[in-house]
Structures are given as C-alpha cells and as structure tokens.
Design a protein around this motif. Structure first.
Motif, mmCIF file in Angstrom:
data_model
loop_
_atom_site.group_PDB
_atom_site.id
_atom_site.type_symbol
_atom_site.label_atom_id
_atom_site.label_comp_id
_atom_site.label_asym_id
_atom_site.label_seq_id
_atom_site.Cartn_x
_atom_site.Cartn_y
_atom_site.Cartn_z
ATOM 1 N N THR A 27 0.831 -1.206 0.000
ATOM 2 C CA THR A 27 0.000 0.000 0.000
ATOM 3 C C THR A 27 0.864 1.253 0.000
ATOM 4 O OG1 THR A 27 -1.719 -1.163 1.248
ATOM 5 C CG2 THR A 27 -1.823 1.242 1.226
ATOM 6 N N ALA A 28 1.879 1.274 0.870
ATOM 7 C CA ALA A 28 2.768 2.430 0.953
ATOM 8 C C ALA A 28 3.520 2.635 -0.352
ATOM 9 C CB ALA A 28 3.750 2.244 2.111
ATOM 10 N N PHE A 29 3.941 1.523 -0.980
ATOM 11 C CA PHE A 29 4.699 1.624 -2.232
ATOM 12 C C PHE A 29 3.862 2.266 -3.332
ATOM 13 C CE2 PHE A 29 5.786 -0.256 -6.395
ATOM 14 C CZ PHE A 29 7.068 0.268 -6.542
ATOM 15 N N PHE A 30 2.644 1.789 -3.495
ATOM 16 C CA PHE A 30 1.797 2.330 -4.564
ATOM 17 C C PHE A 30 1.364 3.771 -4.270
ATOM 18 C CE2 PHE A 30 1.152 -2.245 -5.569
ATOM 19 C CZ PHE A 30 1.635 -2.188 -6.875
ATOM 20 N N ALA A 31 1.430 4.167 -3.005
ATOM 21 C CA ALA A 31 1.104 5.553 -2.657
ATOM 22 C C ALA A 31 2.258 6.493 -2.977
ATOM 23 C CB ALA A 31 0.756 5.653 -1.175
ATOM 24 N N ILE A 32 3.504 5.977 -2.968
ATOM 25 C CA ILE A 32 4.680 6.851 -3.097
ATOM 26 C C ILE A 32 5.504 6.592 -4.359
ATOM 27 C CG2 ILE A 32 6.239 5.299 -1.827
ATOM 28 C CD1 ILE A 32 6.161 9.186 -1.807
ATOM 29 N N VAL A 33 5.190 5.548 -5.126
ATOM 30 C CA VAL A 33 6.028 5.181 -6.268
ATOM 31 C C VAL A 33 6.139 6.305 -7.309
ATOM 32 C CG1 VAL A 33 4.148 4.095 -7.565
ATOM 33 C CG2 VAL A 33 6.522 3.367 -7.942
ATOM 34 N N TYR A 34 5.174 7.225 -7.317
ATOM 35 C CA TYR A 34 5.240 8.350 -8.260
ATOM 36 C C TYR A 34 6.522 9.161 -8.095
ATOM 37 C CZ TYR A 34 4.125 11.526 -4.413
ATOM 38 O OH TYR A 34 4.177 12.252 -3.242
ATOM 39 N N ILE A 35 7.142 9.094 -6.903
ATOM 40 C CA ILE A 35 8.321 9.908 -6.620
ATOM 41 C C ILE A 35 9.475 9.564 -7.557
ATOM 42 C CG2 ILE A 35 9.430 8.390 -4.922
ATOM 43 C CD1 ILE A 35 9.049 12.225 -4.661
ATOM 44 N N ILE A 36 9.517 8.345 -8.080
ATOM 45 C CA ILE A 36 10.614 7.952 -8.966
ATOM 46 C C ILE A 36 10.654 8.854 -10.189
ATOM 47 C CG2 ILE A 36 11.577 6.103 -10.379
ATOM 48 C CD1 ILE A 36 10.261 4.085 -8.500
ATOM 49 N N ALA A 37 9.507 9.029 -10.825
ATOM 50 C CA ALA A 37 9.442 9.872 -12.016
ATOM 51 C C ALA A 37 9.521 11.352 -11.671
ATOM 52 C CB ALA A 37 8.150 9.589 -12.791
ATOM 53 N N VAL A 38 8.823 11.757 -10.610
ATOM 54 C CA VAL A 38 8.774 13.173 -10.242
ATOM 55 C C VAL A 38 10.145 13.668 -9.784
ATOM 56 C CG1 VAL A 38 7.776 14.853 -8.658
ATOM 57 C CG2 VAL A 38 6.331 13.081 -9.641
ATOM 58 N N ASN A 39 10.805 12.912 -8.916
ATOM 59 C CA ASN A 39 12.108 13.339 -8.403
ATOM 60 C C ASN A 39 13.155 13.375 -9.501
ATOM 61 O OD1 ASN A 39 13.785 13.999 -5.981
ATOM 62 N ND2 ASN A 39 14.894 12.173 -6.626
ATOM 63 N N SER A 40 13.163 12.361 -10.363
ATOM 64 C CA SER A 40 14.155 12.333 -11.443
ATOM 65 C C SER A 40 13.926 13.480 -12.431
ATOM 66 C CB SER A 40 14.119 10.988 -12.180
ATOM 67 O OG SER A 40 12.832 10.719 -12.696
ATOM 68 N N SER A 41 12.667 13.857 -12.623
ATOM 69 C CA SER A 41 12.356 14.991 -13.501
ATOM 70 C C SER A 41 12.928 16.289 -12.936
ATOM 71 C CB SER A 41 10.837 15.117 -13.665
ATOM 72 O OG SER A 41 10.491 16.273 -14.384
ATOM 73 N N ILE A 42 12.763 16.482 -11.610
ATOM 74 C CA ILE A 42 13.285 17.689 -10.967
ATOM 75 C C ILE A 42 14.815 17.676 -10.946
ATOM 76 C CG2 ILE A 42 13.459 18.879 -8.731
ATOM 77 C CD1 ILE A 42 10.512 18.222 -8.290
ATOM 78 N N LEU A 43 15.418 16.519 -10.670
ATOM 79 C CA LEU A 43 16.881 16.423 -10.654
ATOM 80 C C LEU A 43 17.474 16.672 -12.042
ATOM 81 C CD1 LEU A 43 17.577 13.307 -8.359
ATOM 82 C CD2 LEU A 43 17.707 15.727 -7.765
ATOM 83 N N SER A 44 16.759 16.241 -13.072
ATOM 84 C CA SER A 44 17.256 16.449 -14.435
ATOM 85 C C SER A 44 17.338 17.931 -14.779
ATOM 86 C CB SER A 44 16.364 15.720 -15.456
ATOM 87 O OG SER A 44 15.076 16.312 -15.521
ATOM 88 N N ASP A 45 16.503 18.748 -14.119
ATOM 89 C CA ASP A 45 16.560 20.191 -14.341
ATOM 90 C C ASP A 45 17.860 20.779 -13.800
ATOM 91 O OD1 ASP A 45 14.101 20.171 -15.549
ATOM 92 O OD2 ASP A 45 12.984 20.798 -13.788
ATOM 93 N N ALA A 46 18.517 20.050 -12.899
ATOM 94 C CA ALA A 46 19.809 20.504 -12.364
ATOM 95 C C ALA A 46 20.960 20.040 -13.249
ATOM 96 C CB ALA A 46 20.010 19.967 -10.946
ATOM 97 N N GLY A 47 20.658 19.159 -14.219
ATOM 98 C CA GLY A 47 21.691 18.688 -15.137
ATOM 99 C C GLY A 47 21.993 17.204 -15.044
#
Length: 433
Positions: A27-47
């Motif tokens: 349950t916790a995994f499916f609630a938070i798994v979106y962070i993989i795509a969201v965090n990597s998208s934000i980090l990519s903005d840093a280069g």
C-alpha cells in the motif's frame, strides 16, 4: 521464515503479522512510487541524466527504507523529499551557482551535520531557537515554488519579457492535456482512491500518448543497463567546500531536513502509531539515510508523508518499510517505461502537492505582525526569487528587526540572531560578487 521475521521485527509483541506488514508495504509503495518519475524529472533540471537520476532515486529509497526499518523498527518510508529536491535543483544547483556535483557534496556534508544534530542535543536547541512562524512559512513557500514548477513544466505559465511570467497558450497540446490530467488527478485524490498519484501518472501518460506527446518506440527492455548510472554515482565535487555559498547550501539543506523530518516523524510515529519510543531512533535513521544520498547521486531522503498510507493499512513494524524498499528496487526493471513519462503527467502531481503544503499557513499567527510579516516575506520570496535559501533569508533577517522595533527583542534567541547575521553577510557577499 515467518519465525525469523517475527524475531527480527518483534511482530507478536506489536500484534502484527507478516501478511499484514506485506499488505501495508504494498500500500505504501503504490502511494509513493510516483516519486521515482517526479524526483528524477526535478533532478534532471539541475543537469543530472534522467536515467541516472531514476536509479539514484530508487537506490536511495531502498537503502533509506532498510536503514529506518532496522534502526527504529517503524513502518516509515524514506524517499527523496519534495521541497528539498527543489532546493537542490533550483536553488543550490541553480541560483547559488553550484554544479550538481558540488550540490551532491553539499548533500553529503549536510547529512553528516544532520547526524551530528540528531545524535546530540543540538536538535532540541535548533528546534527551540527558530520560531514556529518561520518554520511553517518555509514549508508554505516551498509549496508555492513546487506549484510554480509544475505550472512552468506544463506550459500553463510561460516567461514574458514584459511581465516576467504570463499565461501559456491553451491551444498547445501539452497545456490542454495537462489540464485534462489535472482534473483526473484531482478527482482521484479527492475520492481518496488508493495509489491515486500512481494511477494519475499512468493514466496521464496514456492520455499524452493518445495526443501524440509520448513516443512508445523509445521503450526497449533489451537495452536495459545501469551504465548511465556511472555518471551519477560517487560524483561528489568538494572543490567549493571553502566557499560561503557551499556552507549556506549545507546549512539550508540541514535546516529543511531537521524540521521536515521532525514534523513527519512526530505525526507518524507518535500520533498514528502511538510508539514514541521509536521516535529518536527514527530521527537518527533519517540523518544517516541523508548521508547516503550524496553518494548515490540524489537530493536527500526524508520520512515521507505517504508512510501514513502504510500505517493506516495496518503497518506496525519495520517489515513494512522493508517490503516497500524491495519493491522500489524491483521497479528498476521498469526503467524504460518510467523514462518516457511526460511533464504533462507529472505537473498535476506537483501542483496538488504544492496546494497541500499551503495548510501550514494555519499555524502562523498573522494577527501578530512581528510573527506574520517575516513569515509573509519568506512565503512570497521563495517563489518570486525561485530560491528557497533567498526566501528563507528575507524572513530570517526581517524577524529580529521587526521584533526589536516592537520592543520584543527578548523573544529572539541568540542562535536566531546568529543565523540572521549569516544570511545578511551572504547577501552582502553575493552583491559584491
């Protein structure tokens, strides 16, 4: 196997079962798994390379979950935090002029400083020295910045030479697809559908594909490789360690990590779980997890608010965190799919998360001008300067000034005066340079 798990996590003593902990972890995994795509998208903005950022996010989450599970035996999930990732990408590796490799070095050092704070009485001193109004204002300001980033990524807000920002063009495919996805995400969220953000991200990607915004030909499992991660792993650059900007970055990261984890752990361990004896060990685990993030190549992990989903589903021990951590690791096999998720599927999540962070304004006493005005400056200057550090600086510098003018100088602690002076000196040096 069940007996070993019982001995390791004290399942019987806490009235927990292996099956219940596994369900809570899922349950916790499916609630938070979106962070993989969201965090990597934000980090990519840093280069950072997107693939490398995805792997770094997964590995830091996996290790963070293991650390807090074995140290505190609490069902808390550790992932790179929203807000602190914006601080990393848009302020430290943006406005402050550090490269993303130098920013990773700052993450590593801040993790060490955070650990010193948690393993000593400094945590109490720091928490008591900074007024509640400014702590809450930082969260609200970060929320506005995250929302602004979501609006910008989607094209709903665009740059303007006359007014700096302006409304985007609604006839552009990415813009109206974002609006479609935002409506769908809001409905899922308001209806409290389990895994709402994950569902919205998957559905948003499908909708984007139907409108020609996603190229599925890029999905190939035959070329699955971790080779791109070499560009991210252990690439910390300490060349700026003697500069004031580096230590301002470290201080800012530490400040956000301390307050964010304090609040989240209190709500999850003390309030929801009612197991306060696990709190201190959980706090120390958060600090040690943050150190590993500089090594793995991502912004720091925090005890995520989505841990509440696992606790609500019956999670009572660290086994819940272990299950979620293992699922994060397995998600690497879906790397080719995660890589194609478009901004129009990510932006609605950023906008909603930003909106959720606005509720912290309720904890600010705007009836007291000496508390409300410095908080207001922090809130408004974080998004307007596109810098969490600069926004914090305005509020922290204004606080003692307003208090002294109101003849309330005694309400300002000595550490608060010191922090304000440091921020003021940083402004002066920044102006000279």
């Amino acid at each position: 196997m069940s007996k070993k798990l019982n001995n390791l996590f004290n399942l019987k003593e806490q009235n927990a079962t292996v099956k219940g902990e596994v369900i809570a972890g899922l349950t916790a995994f499916f609630a938070i798994v979106y962070i993989i795509a969201v965090n990597s998208s934000i980090l990519s903005d840093a280069g950072l390379p997107v693939e490398g950022a995805i792997i770094a996010t997964v590995l830091s989450s996996f290790v963070g979950c293991l650390i807090i599970a074995f140290m505190s035996n609490a069902p808390v999930i550790m992932v790179p935090g929203m807000g602190v990732n914006a601080l990393f990408s848009y302020t430290i590796a943006g406005v402050m002029g550090l490269s993303w490799q130098q920013a990773l070095a700052a993450v590593f050092i801040s993790g060490i400083v955070f650990s010193i704070v948690t393993f000593t009485k400094l945590a109490t001193t720091l928490t008591e020295s900074i007024p509640t109004s400014l702590k809450e204002a930082i969260t609200v300001g970060i929320g506005l910045l995250i929302t602004f980033i979501g609006l910008q990524k989607s094209g709903i807000i665009i740059g303007s030479p006359k007014t700096f920002v302006a409304l985007g063009h609604f006839n552009e495919t990415q813009v109206y697809v974002t609006f479609i996805n935002l409506v769908a995400t809001l409905v899922l969220f308001i209806m409290e559908v389990p895994g709402n953000f994950l569902i919205s991200m998957v559905g948003g990607t499908v909708i984007a594909y139907l409108f020609g915004l996603v190229d599925i030909s890029q999905i190939t499992f035959s070329n699955f490789s971790l080779s791109s991660y070499k560009q991210v792993f252990l690439t910390m650059d300490f060349s700026k360690i003697a500069s004031l900007s580096f230590w301002i970055a470290v201080f800012s990261l530490t400040l956000v990590l301390v307050f964010e984890n304090l609040g989240l752990l209190h709500g999850q361990i003390n309030v929801m779980l009612k197991q306060p004896h696990k709190y201190k060990k959980g706090f120390k685990a958060c600090a040690l997890s943050a150190i590993t993030c500089g090594i793995f190549g991502t912004s720091p992990t925090v005890a995520t608010i989505e841990s509440a989903a696992g606790i609500a589903a019956g999670g009572k021990t660290g086994l819940t965190s272990i299950v979620t951590g293992v699922l994060f690791l397995l998600s690497l096999f879906f790397l080719p799919i995660i890589r194609i998720i478009p901004n129009c599927a990510i932006s609605p999540i950023l906008i909603i998360i930003g909106g959720l962070m606005m509720k912290n304004t309720l904890n600010i006493d705007f009836n007291d001008f000496s508390e409300g005005f410095p908080a207001f400056l922090t809130i408004i200057m974080v998004p307007l300067t596109f810098s969490i550090v600069d926004g914090m600086a305005f509020g922290f510098i204004a606080y003692p000034i307003v208090k002294i003018a109101n003849k309330k100088a005694k309400e300002v602690s000595i550490p608060m005066y010191i922090i304000s002076i440091i921020f003021f000196i940083n402004f002066i040096l920044h102006g000279i340079s």
